[in-house]
Enzyme design. Structure first.
Site, PDB file in Angstrom:
ATOM      1  N   SER A  21       0.843  -1.206   0.000  1.00 20.04           N
ATOM      2  CA  SER A  21       0.000   0.000   0.000  1.00 20.04           C
ATOM      3  C   SER A  21       0.875   1.253   0.000  1.00 20.04           C
ATOM      4  O   SER A  21       1.804   1.379   0.792  1.00 20.04           O
ATOM      5  CB  SER A  21      -0.897   0.011   1.242  1.00 20.04           C
ATOM      6  N   SER A  23      -0.528   4.229   0.550  1.00 23.89           N
ATOM      7  CA  SER A  23      -1.299   5.248   1.286  1.00 23.89           C
ATOM      8  C   SER A  23      -0.462   6.064   2.272  1.00 23.89           C
ATOM      9  O   SER A  23      -0.654   7.276   2.368  1.00 23.89           O
ATOM     10  CB  SER A  23      -2.484   4.601   2.007  1.00 23.89           C
ATOM     11  N   LYS A  78     -13.464  -4.206   4.180  1.00 27.83           N
ATOM     12  CA  LYS A  78     -14.417  -3.125   3.875  1.00 27.83           C
ATOM     13  C   LYS A  78     -15.882  -3.458   4.190  1.00 27.83           C
ATOM     14  O   LYS A  78     -16.661  -2.581   4.516  1.00 27.83           O
ATOM     15  CB  LYS A  78     -14.307  -2.734   2.396  1.00 27.83           C
ATOM     16  N   ASP A 114     -14.538   6.158  -1.713  1.00 33.08           N
ATOM     17  CA  ASP A 114     -14.162   5.693  -3.058  1.00 33.08           C
ATOM     18  C   ASP A 114     -14.982   6.382  -4.154  1.00 33.08           C
ATOM     19  O   ASP A 114     -14.452   6.713  -5.216  1.00 33.08           O
ATOM     20  CB  ASP A 114     -14.346   4.168  -3.175  1.00 33.08           C
ATOM     21  N   GLY A 139     -17.623  -4.579 -13.844  1.00 32.97           N
ATOM     22  CA  GLY A 139     -17.456  -5.156 -12.513  1.00 32.97           C
ATOM     23  C   GLY A 139     -18.656  -4.870 -11.636  1.00 32.97           C
ATOM     24  O   GLY A 139     -19.424  -3.925 -11.893  1.00 32.97           O
ATOM     25  N   GLY A 141     -18.209  -5.653  -7.977  1.00 35.64           N
ATOM     26  CA  GLY A 141     -17.684  -5.822  -6.627  1.00 35.64           C
ATOM     27  C   GLY A 141     -17.793  -4.515  -5.853  1.00 35.64           C
ATOM     28  O   GLY A 141     -18.555  -3.611  -6.222  1.00 35.64           O
ATOM     29  N   ALA A 143     -15.764  -1.901  -5.423  1.00 42.77           N
ATOM     30  CA  ALA A 143     -15.377  -0.645  -6.083  1.00 42.77           C
ATOM     31  C   ALA A 143     -16.436  -0.237  -7.115  1.00 42.77           C
ATOM     32  O   ALA A 143     -16.753   0.946  -7.261  1.00 42.77           O
ATOM     33  CB  ALA A 143     -14.017  -0.811  -6.751  1.00 42.77           C
ATOM     34  N   MET A 237      -9.451   1.695 -12.832  1.00 47.41           N
ATOM     35  CA  MET A 237      -9.200   1.938 -11.398  1.00 47.41           C
ATOM     36  C   MET A 237      -7.849   1.384 -10.952  1.00 47.41           C
ATOM     37  O   MET A 237      -7.314   1.776  -9.923  1.00 47.41           O
ATOM     38  CB  MET A 237     -10.298   1.297 -10.551  1.00 47.41           C
ATOM     39  N   TYR A 239      -3.964   1.006 -10.649  1.00 45.67           N
ATOM     40  CA  TYR A 239      -2.828   1.924 -10.847  1.00 45.67           C
ATOM     41  C   TYR A 239      -1.492   1.194 -10.736  1.00 45.67           C
ATOM     42  O   TYR A 239      -0.451   1.762 -11.040  1.00 45.67           O
ATOM     43  CB  TYR A 239      -2.869   3.100  -9.849  1.00 45.67           C
ATOM     44  N   GLY A 260      -5.796   4.421 -12.324  1.00 45.92           N
ATOM     45  CA  GLY A 260      -6.559   4.752 -11.120  1.00 45.92           C
ATOM     46  C   GLY A 260      -5.805   5.496 -10.029  1.00 45.92           C
ATOM     47  O   GLY A 260      -6.323   5.644  -8.917  1.00 45.92           O
TER      48      GLY A 260
HETATM   49  P1  NAP Z   1     -13.919  -7.151  -5.664  1.00 48.52           P
HETATM   50  O1  NAP Z   1     -15.004  -6.702  -4.761  1.00 48.52           O
HETATM   51  O2  NAP Z   1     -13.173  -8.415  -5.370  1.00 48.52           O
HETATM   52  O3  NAP Z   1     -14.556  -7.264  -7.160  1.00 48.52           O
HETATM   53  C1  NAP Z   1     -13.799  -7.796  -8.220  1.00 48.52           C
HETATM   54  C2  NAP Z   1     -14.569  -7.624  -9.538  1.00 48.52           C
HETATM   55  O4  NAP Z   1     -13.697  -8.052 -10.591  1.00 48.52           O
HETATM   56  C3  NAP Z   1     -15.849  -8.469  -9.647  1.00 48.52           C
HETATM   57  O5  NAP Z   1     -16.803  -7.764 -10.386  1.00 48.52           O
HETATM   58  C4  NAP Z   1     -15.352  -9.692 -10.430  1.00 48.52           C
HETATM   59  O6  NAP Z   1     -16.359 -10.313 -11.186  1.00 48.52           O
HETATM   60  C5  NAP Z   1     -14.374  -9.044 -11.367  1.00 48.52           C
HETATM   61  N1  NAP Z   1     -13.389  -9.998 -11.898  1.00 48.52           N
HETATM   62  C6  NAP Z   1     -12.411 -10.633 -11.187  1.00 48.52           C
HETATM   63  N2  NAP Z   1     -11.710 -11.442 -12.017  1.00 48.52           N
HETATM   64  C7  NAP Z   1     -12.277 -11.308 -13.238  1.00 48.52           C
HETATM   65  C8  NAP Z   1     -12.004 -11.910 -14.514  1.00 48.52           C
HETATM   66  N3  NAP Z   1     -11.013 -12.796 -14.671  1.00 48.52           N
HETATM   67  N4  NAP Z   1     -12.781 -11.552 -15.570  1.00 48.52           N
HETATM   68  C9  NAP Z   1     -13.776 -10.648 -15.416  1.00 48.52           C
HETATM   69  N5  NAP Z   1     -14.097 -10.071 -14.244  1.00 48.52           N
HETATM   70  C10 NAP Z   1     -13.351 -10.399 -13.169  1.00 48.52           C
HETATM   71  O7  NAP Z   1     -12.788  -6.032  -5.798  1.00 48.52           O
HETATM   72  P2  NAP Z   1     -12.956  -4.450  -5.614  1.00 48.52           P
HETATM   73  O8  NAP Z   1     -12.603  -4.067  -4.238  1.00 48.52           O
HETATM   74  O9  NAP Z   1     -14.271  -4.064  -6.189  1.00 48.52           O
HETATM   75  O10 NAP Z   1     -11.757  -3.894  -6.562  1.00 48.52           O
HETATM   76  C11 NAP Z   1     -11.885  -3.956  -7.966  1.00 48.52           C
HETATM   77  C12 NAP Z   1     -10.684  -3.262  -8.617  1.00 48.52           C
HETATM   78  O11 NAP Z   1     -10.708  -1.864  -8.305  1.00 48.52           O
HETATM   79  C13 NAP Z   1      -9.341  -3.779  -8.125  1.00 48.52           C
HETATM   80  O12 NAP Z   1      -8.462  -3.870  -9.225  1.00 48.52           O
HETATM   81  C14 NAP Z   1      -8.868  -2.718  -7.151  1.00 48.52           C
HETATM   82  O13 NAP Z   1      -7.446  -2.668  -7.097  1.00 48.52           O
HETATM   83  C15 NAP Z   1      -9.447  -1.457  -7.791  1.00 48.52           C
HETATM   84  N6  NAP Z   1      -9.668  -0.352  -6.837  1.00 48.52           N
HETATM   85  C16 NAP Z   1      -8.985   0.820  -7.041  1.00 48.52           C
HETATM   86  C17 NAP Z   1      -9.174   1.875  -6.178  1.00 48.52           C
HETATM   87  C18 NAP Z   1      -8.414   3.160  -6.408  1.00 48.52           C
HETATM   88  O14 NAP Z   1      -8.413   4.009  -5.500  1.00 48.52           O
HETATM   89  N7  NAP Z   1      -7.807   3.364  -7.550  1.00 48.52           N
HETATM   90  C19 NAP Z   1     -10.092   1.776  -5.105  1.00 48.52           C
HETATM   91  C20 NAP Z   1     -10.786   0.572  -4.929  1.00 48.52           C
HETATM   92  C21 NAP Z   1     -10.555  -0.491  -5.811  1.00 48.52           C
HETATM   93  P3  NAP Z   1     -17.224 -11.550 -10.588  1.00 48.52           P
HETATM   94  O15 NAP Z   1     -18.356 -10.927  -9.802  1.00 48.52           O
HETATM   95  O16 NAP Z   1     -17.699 -12.268 -11.790  1.00 48.52           O
HETATM   96  O17 NAP Z   1     -16.298 -12.364  -9.728  1.00 48.52           O
END
Ligand code: NAP
Length: 298
Positions: A21, A23, A78, A114, A139, A141, A143, A237, A239, A260
């Protein structure tokens, strides 16, 4: 875990794993900036704490006792933290997850910055106003949930969401419809995305999947095949790595695009504003982010 005196304030990001991280670089750079004009921040510091899921409920009261007043949460905390909060901000309630905790006498209040971070990032890097745009969120999830709730709350023209697993997509669409019944909200399977969705004018495509975190990951959608409109912008998102396959494709198509890092900066900025009650310098946070990225690249 450290112990702070009455004049000091402990801040930390909790996660598992957490050693990558960046941060602390963002927050400590911004705290240095705050200290230049206000000595009240002399005793404030921000650190990383590696905390496995099962330890969080026991650690939260202990952190407060030791003088921690602000916490950021990342994977896997979270959602799991929700039953342990004394209060939850209404926007975070819709998002169903929190990334920021503030200590008030007697308990931790949860916020989710976020969505704010994403909005400020999009408006800054693309020089747009979110309410004049449509978004396609990849997505469903945590985020994606934060992104969609913020876009709907800000009155985006259309909010389309696509996800690999149908169940998770359906649950998200249903939750959001309950909060935003009047909005133009649509869900599509990722492997059957209608081409017309990508031709919506003033569209921002936001990658909120974790596809791209590994250098060898393919892009979540095929930009060349889908023939996006010329005004379409691509926001990933992710980075780290700074350039995903999606962003490489967007570059080949000469599309306006960004990773991101700006979202990370603005969500952190909002957290520090909540804790400090002061306006926080985005420049200092970006400077900290650059230092952090250099450090983890070594
Ligand atoms: P999460 O809750 O685990 O959600 C993951 C998402 O990715 C789900 O929609 C999942 O789909 C999808 N996914 C995973 N593997 C996949 C694949 N092989 N093909 C297609 N879809 C796939 O994670 P999250 O916390 O939402 O984070 C998501 C992303 O955002 C991460 O890369 C994280 O690093 C980034 N993020 C960035 C920031 C920032 O400040 N820049 C902040 C938060 C998050 P399924 O539902 O089908 O499993």
């Amino acid at each position: 875990m450290k112990s702070f005196s009455a004049e000091e304030v402990g801040l930390a990001v909790l996660g598992w794993p957490i050693k990558h991280s960046i941060s602390p670089y963002l927050h400590n750079e911004a705290l240095d900036e705050l200290r230049r004009s206000d000595s009240r921040f002399n005793g404030w510091s921000y650190e990383r704490l590696e905390v496995p899921a099962e330890e969080l409920p026991f650690l939260l009261p202990q952190l407060a006792q030791n003088g921690y007043r602000g916490i950021n949460l990342t994977i896997p905390h979270k959602v799991e933290v929700l039953p342990h909060l004394s209060e939850i901000d209404p926007e975070a309630e819709i998002m169903g997850a929190v990334n920021t905790l503030q200590w008030f006498e007697g308990g931790w209040k949860g916020y989710n910055t976020d969505g704010y971070g994403l909005q400020r990032a999009l408006e800054t890097v693309f020089d747009i106003e979110l309410q004049n745009c449509s978004v396609l969120i990849l997505g469903a999830g945590g985020a994606a949930r934060a992104a969609a709730a913020r876009c709907l709350a800000k009155g985006c023209t259309q909010v389309c969401i696509t996800n690999r697993s149908a169940d998770r997509l359906a649950a998200l669409i249903s939750d959001l419809r309950a909060h935003f019944p009047e909005s133009d909200l649509r869900g599509f399977p990722l492997d059957d995305l209608p081409k017309q969705v990508l031709n919506i004018s003033n569209l921002i495509v936001i990658n909120a999947t974790s596809l791209g975190l590994q250098p060898e990951d393919p892009p979540p959608i095929d930009l060349s095949f889908l023939k996006l409109g010329s005004e379409t912008r691509i926001y990933d998102m992710i980075y780290n790595p700074p350039q995903t396959a999606l962003l490489k494709d967007a570059k080949a198509e000469e599309m306006n695009r960004s990773n991101g890092l700006s979202m990370l900066v603005f969500q952190a900025l909002r957290s520090l504003e909540i804790w400090s009650g002061r306006e926080v310098s985005a420049e200092a946070m970006f400077e900290g982010a650059k230092k952090g990225m250099r450090e983890i690249a070594l």
